[in-house]
Design a protein around this motif. Structure first.
Motif, mmCIF file in Angstrom:
data_model
loop_
_atom_site.group_PDB
_atom_site.id
_atom_site.type_symbol
_atom_site.label_atom_id
_atom_site.label_comp_id
_atom_site.label_asym_id
_atom_site.label_seq_id
_atom_site.Cartn_x
_atom_site.Cartn_y
_atom_site.Cartn_z
ATOM 1 N N THR A 181 -26.781 -13.681 -10.103
ATOM 2 C CA THR A 181 -26.899 -15.129 -9.866
ATOM 3 C C THR A 181 -26.121 -15.934 -10.897
ATOM 4 N N SER A 237 -24.923 -11.478 -3.320
ATOM 5 C CA SER A 237 -24.694 -11.286 -4.755
ATOM 6 C C SER A 237 -23.526 -10.341 -4.955
ATOM 7 N N TRP A 278 -34.130 -13.751 -6.657
ATOM 8 C CA TRP A 278 -33.341 -12.543 -6.361
ATOM 9 C C TRP A 278 -34.199 -11.291 -6.564
#
Length: 599
Positions: free
Chosen positions: A396, A327, A406
């Motif tokens: 995301t 990420s 996540w």
């Protein structure tokens, strides 16, 4: 600072750059008469009119600014002459922080001071400024060239020179807020002492400051640098906590103190860690938030250090952080803040095209990080917290399903890190409890645990590994030698309960009492020696479970107090930046408006 003042500042920077480019000196002929010591207005007006046409600016504003630049240059020349002849230096003052309207009016009449740098210390300077402004001296913090001025040192020893600029940082006038803030500034030295104390390698691992890389692995550093880095990180964390609640005056003081401690580390080390780059970003953000435009040249240098650190750590296009973490949410927000600050600094330095480019870049990056209110509400309704939901959606790129994964993964990672920290702390504690081999090498904890799992007495394993210098085969042979076991048992030492370790466990205290009763006999019999070994084993195991077992009460109390001082009001690395990026968005719109006015 108003939009008008910001625009004037940018105009001044553009004109100064133009004058430097053409090597034009307004304090010399044909713009200044050295005989009459007066400006030649016609020549200054003519030059200002030309610049107004070439730069497409308002003629009246350009001419007014040209005369201001000329006055400033002439004043600086006079100040240099005064310094040469009398030793009296001129120090210019910029005021920032929480001033009342009346205080701002008074401050405008005290733009500079003339004093002798070799005979005035930091406290004298602060008291002088406070007296001229008719405010309490403890409401001020003085900063010069990115350093808090030390009240106990002479100004000359702190690299202040003729023409130096200082920032006088004001604390709130509200009685309650003032007292609270004053108390916190008084705690600064206590926090530095606490961090230094807990960073010591001799401290218990229950309360300690460890320096680790991004994977959590402790860094192998010389003791002095390890301590300096640990203290700097602790101060930086305190500064971030103040940033989170928008107490920028307090934040700046802590961040500059961290910067001072970082300077004790070698430059190669500072290039290795991204923390130092982020510190420079935080300091530059404080300058902007406090509207301290005069510090922008220093801020620009700090932003360059930050950019190098971020690119080195995360890659030119964030490829490293994507590979490591999957990420770019928080890290991408750092780049938004960096490029926005660079754009603002460029604007105030008169670099309009550069500012426009960076502003567009920051706007594009900010747009990518916007989070849908509907998707945010969807995650919140599922029971997730707003902050983690926003961060997950950002990481995301707005995919709600991926955001849930996540969050779950991030929570698991936090638990794993917490468990790993506990295991590392236990290993460090075990290492201290085992001590060193006869050759001075630390007893190998892995070998100790392996032999202990084989069923050997932990006390005897310690003696065997110490004698065998971590050779496991030799240690096992020693444990089968009755003469070695007898000698080892004769050397068992049981700690006293008086002025000794903390005994929070009743079982530990009972084991010590029983073992001490046996040990008091002049020559314990073989069976008593075996009993002493068994009690020592019990004590050893209890000590491993008791985190405070290797600390006396005084050390435990001091360590706990230091830990509480540092851990209070702290936040994680990614929490101190507002996840909404609302402040960044406001500054972006404000400066876009200013740039639009420049053709």
């Amino acid at each position: 600072m108003s939009s008008t003042n910001l625009a004037e500042n940018a105009l001044t920077a553009r004109l100064r750059d133009r004058l430097n480019l053409e090597s034009t000196k307004l304090w010399l002929e044909p713009f200044f008469d050295p005989v009459t010591q007066t400006p030649k207005d016609a020549e200054v007006i003519a030059l200002g009119s030309r610049y107004a046409v070439e730069l497409e600016l308002a003629e009246s504003e350009v001419i007014q600014c040209m005369f201001a630049l000329q006055r400033h240059a002439i004043e600086k020349i006079a100040e240099r002459e005064t310094f040469k002849s009398t030793g009296q230096a001129t120090i210019r003052i910029r005021y920032s922080g929480q001033l009342t309207a009346d205080e701002k009016k008074v401050a405008l009449n005290v733009p500079k001071l003339t004093l002798t740098l070799s005979t005035i210390n930091g406290k004298d300077l602060k008291d002088t400024i406070a007296a001229k402004l008719n405010v309490a001296g403890n409401r001020l913090k003085l900063i010069s060239a990115g350093r808090v001025i030390d009240e106990n040192k002479m100004l000359e020893a702190q690299n202040l020179k003729n023409g130096s600029q200082i920032m006088a940082l004001f604390i709130s006038t509200d009685k309650e807020t003032y007292q609270e803030t004053e108390d916190r500034f008084k705690q600064l030295e206590d926090i530095k002492d606490s961090a230094d104390y807990l960073a010591s390698s001799e401290r218990s691992d229950v309360y300690s400051l460890q320096v680790a890389d991004q994977s959590g692995k402790p860094l192998d550093l010389p003791e002095a640098e390890r301590k300096a880095l640990a203290v700097a990180l602790a101060l930086h964390d305190k500064g971030r906590s103040a940033l989170k609640i928008k107490d920028f005056s307090k934040a700046l003081v802590f961040l500059l103190e961290a910067d001072t401690v970082y300077s004790q580390c070698q430059s190669q080390l500072l290039e290795m860690v991204d923390n130092y780059g982020l510190l420079n970003l935080d300091i530059a953000w404080c300058y902007l938030s406090l509207q301290s435009i005069a510090e922008l040249p220093e801020a620009e240098s700090r932003l360059q250090k930050c950019e190098r650190a971020l690119k080195r750590s995360y890659g030119e296009d964030m490829e490293r952080v994507v590979a490591l973490k999957g990420s770019t949410g928080w890290e991408a927000a750092l780049f938004v803040r960096l490029h926005l600050l660079q754009a603002i600094a460029a604007y105030h330095l008169g670099q309009i095209e550069k500012s426009r480019f960076l502003m567009t870049r920051a706007e594009t990056e900010l747009g990518r990080l916007k989070v849908s209110d509907d998707k945010l509400a969807e995650l919140i309704n599922m029971g997730y917290k707003e902050d983690e939901s926003r961060m997950a959606l950002r990481a995301t790129y707005g995919d709600a399903s991926s955001a849930v994964d996540w969050i779950i993964r991030r929570r698991e990672e936090k638990l794993q890190i917490k468990q790993q920290e506990k295991e590392n702390r236990q290993k460090r504690k075990l290492q201290k409890q085992l001590g060193n081999c006869d050759n001075g090498q630390p007893i190998n904890t892995r070998l100790f645990l392996q032999m202990k799992e084989m069923g050997f007495s932990p006390t005897m394993v310690t003696f065997a590994l110490r004698r065998a210098n971590n050779d496991m085969n030799i240690a096992i042979q020693l444990l089968g030698d009755n003469d070695f076991l007898r000698q080892a048992r004769e050397n068992i030492v049981i700690p006293s309960t008086q002025d000794g370790p903390s005994t929070s466990s009743a079982a530990t205290a009972e084991a010590i009492a029983a073992a001490s009763a046996v040990a008091e006999q002049v020559r314990p019999t073989a069976s008593q020696q075996e009993l002493l070994q068994n009690l020592a084993d019990q004590l050893f195991e209890n000590n491993l479970l008791d985190e405070f077992s290797m600390m006396n009460e005084a050390e435990k109390e001091k360590s706990q107090k230091a830990y509480e001082s540092l851990s209070k009001d702290t936040c994680s690395e990614s929490e101190y930046i507002d996840l909404t990026l609302s402040a960044e968005a406001e500054y972006l719109e404000h400066y876009k408006t200013l740039i639009i006015t420049i053709q």
